[in-house]
Design a protein around this motif. Structure first.
Motif, short mmCIF file in Angstrom:
data_model
loop_
_atom_site.label_atom_id
_atom_site.label_comp_id
_atom_site.label_asym_id
_atom_site.label_seq_id
_atom_site.Cartn_x
_atom_site.Cartn_y
_atom_site.Cartn_z
N ASP A 51 0.83 -1.20 0.00
CA ASP A 51 0.00 0.00 0.00
C ASP A 51 0.87 1.26 0.00
O ASP A 51 0.58 2.22 -0.71
CB ASP A 51 -0.94 -0.01 1.21
CG ASP A 51 -1.75 1.27 1.31
OD1 ASP A 51 -2.58 1.52 0.41
OD2 ASP A 51 -1.54 2.03 2.27
N ASN A 54 2.21 1.75 -3.46
CA ASN A 54 1.14 2.24 -4.36
C ASN A 54 0.83 3.71 -4.12
O ASN A 54 0.57 4.45 -5.07
CB ASN A 54 -0.11 1.38 -4.21
CG ASN A 54 0.08 -0.02 -4.74
OD1 ASN A 54 0.91 -0.26 -5.61
ND2 ASN A 54 -0.68 -0.96 -4.20
N ARG A 55 0.86 4.14 -2.86
CA ARG A 55 0.62 5.55 -2.56
C ARG A 55 1.74 6.42 -3.14
O ARG A 55 1.49 7.49 -3.67
CB ARG A 55 0.49 5.77 -1.06
CG ARG A 55 -0.88 5.35 -0.52
CD ARG A 55 -1.05 5.66 0.94
NE ARG A 55 -0.35 4.67 1.75
CZ ARG A 55 0.48 4.95 2.75
NH1 ARG A 55 0.72 6.20 3.10
NH2 ARG A 55 1.05 3.99 3.44
N LEU A 56 2.96 5.93 -3.04
CA LEU A 56 4.09 6.69 -3.59
C LEU A 56 4.02 6.76 -5.12
O LEU A 56 4.31 7.80 -5.71
CB LEU A 56 5.41 6.06 -3.14
CG LEU A 56 5.73 6.23 -1.65
CD1 LEU A 56 6.89 5.34 -1.24
CD2 LEU A 56 6.01 7.69 -1.32
N SER A 58 1.35 6.77 -6.84
CA SER A 58 0.24 7.68 -7.15
C SER A 58 0.47 9.10 -6.67
O SER A 58 -0.44 9.93 -6.74
CB SER A 58 -1.06 7.15 -6.53
OG SER A 58 -1.35 5.88 -7.03
N ASN A 59 1.66 9.36 -6.13
CA ASN A 59 2.01 10.69 -5.60
C ASN A 59 1.08 11.12 -4.47
O ASN A 59 0.81 12.32 -4.30
CB ASN A 59 2.03 11.75 -6.71
CG ASN A 59 3.14 11.49 -7.70
OD1 ASN A 59 4.27 11.20 -7.31
ND2 ASN A 59 2.81 11.58 -8.97
N GLU A 60 0.58 10.15 -3.70
CA GLU A 60 -0.24 10.48 -2.53
C GLU A 60 0.69 10.75 -1.35
O GLU A 60 1.86 10.38 -1.35
CB GLU A 60 -1.17 9.31 -2.20
CG GLU A 60 -2.21 9.05 -3.26
CD GLU A 60 -3.07 7.83 -2.95
OE1 GLU A 60 -3.21 7.49 -1.75
OE2 GLU A 60 -3.57 7.21 -3.89
N LYS A 61 0.13 11.34 -0.33
CA LYS A 61 0.91 11.63 0.88
C LYS A 61 1.36 10.33 1.53
O LYS A 61 0.60 9.38 1.64
CB LYS A 61 0.05 12.41 1.89
CG LYS A 61 -0.11 13.86 1.53
CD LYS A 61 1.01 14.65 2.13
CE LYS A 61 0.74 16.13 1.97
NZ LYS A 61 1.91 16.91 2.29
N ALA A 62 2.62 10.34 1.93
CA ALA A 62 3.16 9.21 2.67
C ALA A 62 4.13 9.75 3.71
O ALA A 62 4.87 10.69 3.45
CB ALA A 62 3.87 8.24 1.73
N ASP A 63 4.08 9.18 4.88
CA ASP A 63 4.92 9.61 5.98
C ASP A 63 6.32 9.02 5.82
O ASP A 63 6.48 7.80 5.72
CB ASP A 63 4.30 9.15 7.30
CG ASP A 63 5.06 9.62 8.52
OD1 ASP A 63 6.17 10.16 8.37
OD2 ASP A 63 4.52 9.45 9.63
N GLN A 80 6.98 2.94 -11.58
CA GLN A 80 6.29 4.17 -12.03
C GLN A 80 5.94 4.07 -13.51
O GLN A 80 6.75 3.62 -14.31
CB GLN A 80 7.19 5.38 -11.80
CG GLN A 80 6.53 6.71 -12.08
CD GLN A 80 5.65 7.17 -10.94
OE1 GLN A 80 5.99 7.02 -9.79
NE2 GLN A 80 4.49 7.71 -11.27
#
Length: 196
Positions: A51, A54-56, A58-63, A80
């Motif tokens: 997960d 996948n967030r990375l 999609s350029n979503e926020k990740a801590d 990518q």
């Protein structure tokens, strides 16, 4: 026609291996019966890590403090622009019986199939005897390479396999069906794995 998945073959392969853990055969029988089981902690860790990747992608926020962040970033850069979660089905005939091979690839990009793994212990060649890359080479005729992207908690390891050096999956499927017949489990398989 009956479904065959890598997960089913892998469950059988492990359950009948010399180094199978206690309960592996019962787990295989549960898989064969199509029973849903509670995910193990290692399965949950794998899902969390995938997960994050996948967030990375999609350029979503990740801590950045999430476990494995740096390694997930490396994997995300590799996959990518690939196609994520590619579901593939292919019908084949073996010994006059029809089977539907079914699988979902983590990523497919430029002729390479990628699978993301999170494991607590890695040894070189861990996936060499896996049914996964032979299965996906059969499912994706254009794929020339299969790459396992493995995070073991401290490093990222890549295990690569080429189509021209991988044995076909069909003999393994035949062995599996022969095992089911010999073990009196073929009716369980045909009941729960029929294509509807």
């Amino acid at each position: 026609m009956y479904k065959i998945t890598h997960s089913l073959l892998a469950s059988w392969q492990y359950a009948t291996s010399e180094d199978a853990a206690e309960g592996a055969y019962e787990s295989f029988l549960a898989t064969l019966r199509g029973e849903r089981t509670e995910p193990t902690e290692s399965m949950l860790e794998g899902r969390r890590f995938e997960d994050l990747v996948n967030r990375l992608v999609s350029n979503e926020k990740a801590d950045e403090n999430e476990e494995g962040y740096v390694f997930a970033l490396d994997i995300a850069a590799t996959v990518q622009f690939g196609q994520p979660q590619v579901r593939i089905e292919k019908d084949i005939v073996l010994r006059g019986e029809e089977y539907r091979l079914v699988g979902v690839l983590d990523y497919l990009k430029a002729g390479t199939a990628y699978d993301i793994k999170r494991t607590s212990h890695y040894e070189y060649g861990k996936y060499q005897d896996s049914t996964q890359h032979p299965m996906y080479f059969r499912l994706v005729p254009d794929a020339t390479r299969f790459e396992y992207l493995i995070y073991d908690g401290s490093r990222l390891v890549r295990e690569n396999y080429r189509r021209d050096e991988t044995s076909p999956i069909e003999p393994t499927i035949i062995q599996f069906i022969d095992f089911l017949k010999a073990a009196g489990l073929i009716d369980v398989y045909t009941e729960h794995w029929s294509v509807t």
